[in-house]
Design an enzyme around this catalytic site. Sequence first.
Site, PDB file in Angstrom:
ATOM      1  N   SER A 112      56.546  57.488  98.664  1.00  0.00           N
ATOM      2  CA  SER A 112      56.979  56.855  97.413  1.00  0.00           C
ATOM      3  C   SER A 112      58.410  57.276  97.103  1.00  0.00           C
ATOM      4  O   SER A 112      58.859  58.344  97.517  1.00  0.00           O
ATOM      5  CB  SER A 112      56.069  57.316  96.274  1.00  0.00           C
ATOM      6  OG  SER A 112      56.668  57.025  95.045  1.00  0.00           O
ATOM      7  N   SER A 113      59.091  56.451  96.328  1.00  0.00           N
ATOM      8  CA  SER A 113      60.495  56.748  96.003  1.00  0.00           C
ATOM      9  C   SER A 113      60.610  57.937  95.045  1.00  0.00           C
ATOM     10  O   SER A 113      61.698  58.463  94.833  1.00  0.00           O
ATOM     11  CB  SER A 113      61.143  55.521  95.347  1.00  0.00           C
ATOM     12  OG  SER A 113      60.444  55.190  94.159  1.00  0.00           O
ATOM     13  N   CYS A 114      59.489  58.389  94.490  1.00  0.00           N
ATOM     14  CA  CYS A 114      59.572  59.538  93.564  1.00  0.00           C
ATOM     15  C   CYS A 114      59.807  60.849  94.299  1.00  0.00           C
ATOM     16  O   CYS A 114      59.935  61.909  93.685  1.00  0.00           O
ATOM     17  CB  CYS A 114      58.333  59.632  92.688  1.00  0.00           C
ATOM     18  SG  CYS A 114      56.895  60.230  93.579  1.00  0.00           S
ATOM     19  N   TYR A 141      52.862  64.592  92.710  1.00  0.00           N
ATOM     20  CA  TYR A 141      52.720  63.503  93.670  1.00  0.00           C
ATOM     21  C   TYR A 141      53.870  63.548  94.672  1.00  0.00           C
ATOM     22  O   TYR A 141      53.663  63.385  95.876  1.00  0.00           O
ATOM     23  CB  TYR A 141      52.728  62.173  92.909  1.00  0.00           C
ATOM     24  CG  TYR A 141      52.475  60.932  93.710  1.00  0.00           C
ATOM     25  CD1 TYR A 141      53.474  59.976  93.882  1.00  0.00           C
ATOM     26  CD2 TYR A 141      51.238  60.680  94.269  1.00  0.00           C
ATOM     27  CE1 TYR A 141      53.245  58.810  94.587  1.00  0.00           C
ATOM     28  CE2 TYR A 141      50.994  59.509  94.980  1.00  0.00           C
ATOM     29  CZ  TYR A 141      52.006  58.575  95.125  1.00  0.00           C
ATOM     30  OH  TYR A 141      51.770  57.416  95.826  1.00  0.00           O
ATOM     31  N   LYS A 145      53.716  63.883  98.751  1.00  0.00           N
ATOM     32  CA  LYS A 145      54.287  62.838  99.615  1.00  0.00           C
ATOM     33  C   LYS A 145      55.371  63.421 100.533  1.00  0.00           C
ATOM     34  O   LYS A 145      55.529  62.985 101.678  1.00  0.00           O
ATOM     35  CB  LYS A 145      54.837  61.691  98.768  1.00  0.00           C
ATOM     36  CG  LYS A 145      53.740  60.849  98.122  1.00  0.00           C
ATOM     37  CD  LYS A 145      52.825  60.236  99.194  1.00  0.00           C
ATOM     38  CE  LYS A 145      51.721  59.381  98.618  1.00  0.00           C
ATOM     39  NZ  LYS A 145      50.865  58.805  99.682  1.00  0.00           N
ATOM     40  N   HIS A 184      51.153  51.628  86.419  1.00  0.00           N
ATOM     41  CA  HIS A 184      52.612  51.625  86.440  1.00  0.00           C
ATOM     42  C   HIS A 184      53.123  50.597  85.441  1.00  0.00           C
ATOM     43  O   HIS A 184      52.358  49.803  84.895  1.00  0.00           O
ATOM     44  CB  HIS A 184      53.106  51.277  87.849  1.00  0.00           C
ATOM     45  CG  HIS A 184      52.814  52.349  88.859  1.00  0.00           C
ATOM     46  ND1 HIS A 184      51.728  52.303  89.703  1.00  0.00           N
ATOM     47  CD2 HIS A 184      53.444  53.520  89.141  1.00  0.00           C
ATOM     48  CE1 HIS A 184      51.723  53.381  90.475  1.00  0.00           C
ATOM     49  NE2 HIS A 184      52.745  54.129  90.148  1.00  0.00           N
TER      50      HIS A 184
HETATM   51  O1  GFB Z   1      56.022  52.767  86.391  1.00  0.00           O
HETATM   52  P1  GFB Z   1      56.022  54.076  85.672  1.00  0.00           P
HETATM   53  O2  GFB Z   1      54.755  54.514  85.037  1.00  0.00           O
HETATM   54  O3  GFB Z   1      56.400  55.231  86.700  1.00  0.00           O
HETATM   55  O4  GFB Z   1      57.183  54.098  84.543  1.00  0.00           O
HETATM   56  P2  GFB Z   1      57.774  55.778  87.289  1.00  0.00           P
HETATM   57  C1  GFB Z   1      58.414  53.503  84.770  1.00  0.00           C
HETATM   58  C2  GFB Z   1      59.183  53.467  83.470  1.00  0.00           C
HETATM   59  O5  GFB Z   1      58.581  52.454  82.625  1.00  0.00           O
HETATM   60  C3  GFB Z   1      59.153  54.759  82.645  1.00  0.00           C
HETATM   61  C4  GFB Z   1      58.389  52.975  81.322  1.00  0.00           C
HETATM   62  O6  GFB Z   1      60.416  54.962  82.073  1.00  0.00           O
HETATM   63  C5  GFB Z   1      58.123  54.452  81.563  1.00  0.00           C
HETATM   64  O7  GFB Z   1      58.347  55.190  80.370  1.00  0.00           O
HETATM   65  N1  GFB Z   1      57.309  52.259  80.642  1.00  0.00           N
HETATM   66  C6  GFB Z   1      57.478  51.476  79.543  1.00  0.00           C
HETATM   67  C7  GFB Z   1      56.012  52.259  80.980  1.00  0.00           C
HETATM   68  N2  GFB Z   1      56.297  50.974  79.139  1.00  0.00           N
HETATM   69  C8  GFB Z   1      55.362  51.452  80.020  1.00  0.00           C
HETATM   70  C9  GFB Z   1      53.953  51.276  80.100  1.00  0.00           C
HETATM   71  O8  GFB Z   1      53.310  50.598  79.287  1.00  0.00           O
HETATM   72  N3  GFB Z   1      53.331  51.887  81.156  1.00  0.00           N
HETATM   73  C10 GFB Z   1      54.011  52.648  82.071  1.00  0.00           C
HETATM   74  N4  GFB Z   1      53.315  53.206  83.082  1.00  0.00           N
HETATM   75  N5  GFB Z   1      55.363  52.860  82.007  1.00  0.00           N
HETATM   76  C11 GFB Z   1      56.132  56.482  89.174  1.00  0.00           C
HETATM   77  C12 GFB Z   1      55.432  57.746  89.587  1.00  0.00           C
HETATM   78  O9  GFB Z   1      57.188  56.857  88.293  1.00  0.00           O
HETATM   79  O10 GFB Z   1      56.736  55.818  90.270  1.00  0.00           O
HETATM   80  C13 GFB Z   1      54.405  57.423  90.640  1.00  0.00           C
HETATM   81  O11 GFB Z   1      54.836  58.342  88.446  1.00  0.00           O
HETATM   82  C14 GFB Z   1      55.016  56.616  91.763  1.00  0.00           C
HETATM   83  O12 GFB Z   1      53.879  58.612  91.144  1.00  0.00           O
HETATM   84  C15 GFB Z   1      55.751  55.416  91.235  1.00  0.00           C
HETATM   85  O13 GFB Z   1      55.896  57.423  92.478  1.00  0.00           O
HETATM   86  C16 GFB Z   1      56.436  54.663  92.356  1.00  0.00           C
HETATM   87  O14 GFB Z   1      58.473  54.718  88.036  1.00  0.00           O
HETATM   88  O15 GFB Z   1      58.531  56.523  86.247  1.00  0.00           O
END
Ligand code: GFB
Length: 317
Positions: A112-114, A141, A145, A184
């Site tokens: 993953s890109s994280c 995570y 990875k 996500h």
């Molecule tokens: O997609 P996300 O949960 O994960 O959040 P990451 C991306 C951005 O969207 C963050 C915002 O800045 C969140 O605060 N966001 C806004 C939301 N509204 C929402 C919402 O309703 N739900 C969610 N989930 N986010 C992930 C890693 O990081 O990237 C995983 O946690 C994985 O492990 C994935 O690596 C590819 O992009 O921040």
Amino acid sequence: MAGQFDLAGKRVWVAGHRGMVGGAIVRRLAGENCEVLTAGREELDLTDQRAVLDWMRQTRPQAVFLAAARVGGIMANASFPVDFLRDNLLIETAIFTGAQDVGVEKLLFLGSSCIYPKFSDQPIREEALLTGELEPTNQWYAIAKIAGIKLAQAYRQQYGCDYISAMPTNLYGPGDNFDLNASHVLPALIRKVHLAKQTGGAVEVWGTGTPRREFLYVDDCADACVHLMQGYSGDSHINVGSGEDISILDLTRLVMDVLDYAGGEVVTDPTKPDGTPRKLMDNRRLRDLGWSPKVDLREGVARSYQAFLAGDGRNAG
Ligand code: GFB
């Protein structure tokens, strides 16, 4: 480094076939004249090293797409660090161990890109790995990875195994998780806009909405994985992304436009974490290997919404 590997006639295990990425890889392999092997949770606990070894010795896969993992969005990662670190380490060590034991000819590990430092120079090149602090919300995570990338390199170095790693960006599409807490951002926004449209209410965005994210439609990711399995052999992981990013606020507006709710109100919740400010990856190495994405974000969101309405995904419909 090119490494031609022919899938035709091979037994190919898609570990994690019920997940969004695994399901897309199974769809993509339908056109490859190979025998796809799968194992459901009820049949095989991937965190159980003995069970995985026995299963692999019985089925003898010749290629493996390691797409099985405990995954989730920013809140899930921050809330369950043990699950995200331990379970993913157990899955990886079980499958890599079994693969070397039964002589799997080619294995592709999905990360993953994280994995990259929180403040990497953008776009992020593969060489940025381990050059800085990780984003705290998903460090668990990320470490799991990174361990997977290192396992592939270790098996290549010690046993000469042709094991490679792909680092996808944020993925979305059919089979996604639409649960508002665990998912996500993109599936969460699709569901939130769908619900807001029914009530005329506001769409709530976590954090400030200013972070930027890169997105890739899951079937494009699956196509890139097959492309790498067939044509790449090397020590370095390969970034798999679309090469474009968008702010969360602009993404929200795009989803509202696609779902025909463009006039809806958007409110932000700064009490929720933003996570890393940006993680656009450099995809030159993948493009140099002859691959590019086909589904743009607007089209991908439209397809994902149709999948959601059809109940194709967890908590969908
Ligand atoms: O997609 P996300 O949960 O994960 O959040 P990451 C991306 C951005 O969207 C963050 C915002 O800045 C969140 O605060 N966001 C806004 C939301 N509204 C929402 C919402 O309703 N739900 C969610 N989930 N986010 C992930 C890693 O990081 O990237 C995983 O946690 C994985 O492990 C994935 O690596 C590819 O992009 O921040």
